[in-house]
Design a protein around this motif. Structure first.
Motif, short mmCIF file in Angstrom:
data_model
loop_
_atom_site.label_atom_id
_atom_site.label_comp_id
_atom_site.label_asym_id
_atom_site.label_seq_id
_atom_site.Cartn_x
_atom_site.Cartn_y
_atom_site.Cartn_z
N TYR A 36 -26.68 32.67 27.37
CA TYR A 36 -27.90 33.24 26.80
C TYR A 36 -28.37 34.41 27.67
O TYR A 36 -28.17 34.41 28.88
CB TYR A 36 -29.02 32.20 26.73
N TYR A 91 -22.62 21.64 26.66
CA TYR A 91 -22.94 20.65 25.63
C TYR A 91 -21.73 19.77 25.32
O TYR A 91 -21.49 19.39 24.18
CB TYR A 91 -23.47 21.33 24.36
N VAL B 37 -37.00 23.26 24.54
CA VAL B 37 -36.60 23.71 25.87
C VAL B 37 -37.84 24.27 26.53
O VAL B 37 -38.64 24.96 25.88
CB VAL B 37 -35.49 24.79 25.77
N TRP B 47 -33.82 21.88 29.44
CA TRP B 47 -33.78 21.17 28.17
C TRP B 47 -34.72 19.97 28.22
O TRP B 47 -34.77 19.25 29.23
CB TRP B 47 -32.36 20.71 27.86
N LEU B 50 -34.11 16.62 21.95
CA LEU B 50 -33.33 17.04 20.79
C LEU B 50 -33.43 15.99 19.70
O LEU B 50 -33.49 14.79 19.99
CB LEU B 50 -31.86 17.23 21.20
N TYR B 52 -31.57 15.07 15.89
CA TYR B 52 -30.52 15.40 14.94
C TYR B 52 -31.11 15.61 13.55
O TYR B 52 -32.26 15.25 13.26
CB TYR B 52 -29.47 14.30 14.90
N ARG B 100 -27.14 26.16 16.19
CA ARG B 100 -26.50 27.18 15.40
C ARG B 100 -25.74 26.61 14.20
O ARG B 100 -25.82 27.14 13.08
CB ARG B 100 -25.53 27.99 16.28
N ASP B 104 -19.98 21.02 13.97
CA ASP B 104 -18.79 21.65 14.54
C ASP B 104 -18.61 21.28 16.01
O ASP B 104 -17.84 21.91 16.73
CB ASP B 104 -18.84 23.18 14.39
N GLY B 105 -19.34 20.26 16.46
CA GLY B 105 -19.19 19.81 17.84
C GLY B 105 -19.93 20.64 18.85
O GLY B 105 -19.68 20.52 20.05
N SER B 106 -20.82 21.49 18.39
CA SER B 106 -21.56 22.35 19.30
C SER B 106 -23.03 21.97 19.32
O SER B 106 -23.55 21.36 18.39
CB SER B 106 -21.44 23.81 18.85
N LEU B 107 -23.65 22.30 20.41
CA LEU B 107 -25.10 22.23 20.51
C LEU B 107 -25.55 23.48 21.27
O LEU B 107 -25.95 23.41 22.45
CB LEU B 107 -25.54 20.95 21.23
N ASP B 108 -25.40 24.62 20.62
CA ASP B 108 -25.92 25.86 21.15
C ASP B 108 -26.96 26.38 20.16
O ASP B 108 -26.97 25.99 18.99
CB ASP B 108 -24.79 26.89 21.36
N PHE B 109 -27.84 27.23 20.63
CA PHE B 109 -29.08 27.49 19.88
C PHE B 109 -29.25 28.97 19.59
O PHE B 109 -29.40 29.79 20.51
CB PHE B 109 -30.26 26.91 20.66
N ASP B 110 -29.21 29.30 18.32
CA ASP B 110 -29.17 30.70 17.92
C ASP B 110 -30.48 31.24 17.41
O ASP B 110 -30.58 32.44 17.12
CB ASP B 110 -28.09 30.91 16.85
N TRP B 112 -34.72 30.97 18.26
CA TRP B 112 -35.74 30.46 19.16
C TRP B 112 -37.11 30.94 18.70
O TRP B 112 -37.26 32.05 18.17
CB TRP B 112 -35.50 30.97 20.58
#
Lengths: 107, 122
Positions: A36, A91, B37, B47, B50, B52, B100, B104-110, B112
């Motif tokens: 980021y 993650y 966050v 963090w 979270l 789901y 995002r 798909d197995g991700s936990l990233d944040f697009d 905010w």
């Protein structure tokens, strides 16, 4: 908890130069890593996910690489708009999620 | 416009409670995992929590477990964070963020929000 360590804490560079930022995890995160960018007074912006995939709208001068425990964010031909703080985040196993301490890229 | 708007931050005394909200606009809120966050003044990102999709599971950082509760109302496109037993070290800007891509197995944040400031002080 997986600890993320970023280096250097501060990187001094000039416009046009290349910046190389490092992020290391205390245990393997495979490719489950994001980068980021945060500018003063703003929210973070997603640059890279899955260690090397650029997010939508991110310029090609931002290149993510690495796997396992060692990762790099390379910023080619630094622009004035790139001077900011950069964070990595893992993650691999879902929560808890952890961020690195950040690297400030300054002129 | 696709955006997240936080609200609810304020000055509160130690031991007090506060509820934060995050309103989502321009996307299918129910289709995304959501997170909180925080960032203490002059510090890095931490963090907090979270949730789901469909609120099926919730997770917390050890520093807030037992004191904070995350929830969501998909009918109102809103994410919440109930904060109890607040401490001085909870002072921070609190951001909500969108995962995002679900599944798909991700936990990233697009995406905010702009952040809301919580200050815990006598």
């Amino acid at each position: 908890e997986i600890v993320m360590t970023q280096s250097p804490a501060t990187l001094s560079a000039s416009p046009g130069e290349r910046a190389i930022l490092s992020c290391r995890s205390s245990q393997t995160v495979n490719n489950k890593l994001a980068w980021y960018q945060q500018k003063p007074g703003q929210a973070p912006r997603l640059l890279i996910y899955f260690a090397s995939t650029r997010a939508t709208g991110v310029h090609a001068r931002f290149i993510g690489s690495g796997s396992g425990t060692d990762f790099t964010l390379t910023i080619n031909s630094l622009q004035s708009d790139d001077f900011a703080v950069y964070y990595c985040q893992q993650y691999v196993h879902g929560p808890p999620l952890t961020f690195g301490g950040g690297t400030k890229v300054e002129i | 416009e696709v955006q997240l708007l936080e609200s609810g931050g304020s000055l509160v005394q130690p031991g007090g409670s506060l509820s934060l909200s995050c309103a989502a606009f321009g996307f299918t809120f129910s289709g995304h995992d959501m997170t909180w966050v925080r960032q203490a003044p002059g510090k890095g990102l931490e963090w907090v929590s979270l949730i789901y999709r469909r609120g099926s599971d919730t997770f917390y950082a050890d520093s807030v477990k037992g004191r904070f509760t995350i929830s969501r109302d998909d009918s109102k496109n809103t994410l919440f964070l109930q904060m109890n037993s607040l401490r001085a070290e909870d002072t921070a800007v609190y951001y909500c963020a969108r995962d995002r891509e679900a599944g798909d197995g991700s936990l990233d944040f697009d995406l905010w929000g702009q952040g809301t400031l919580v200050a815990v002080s006598p």
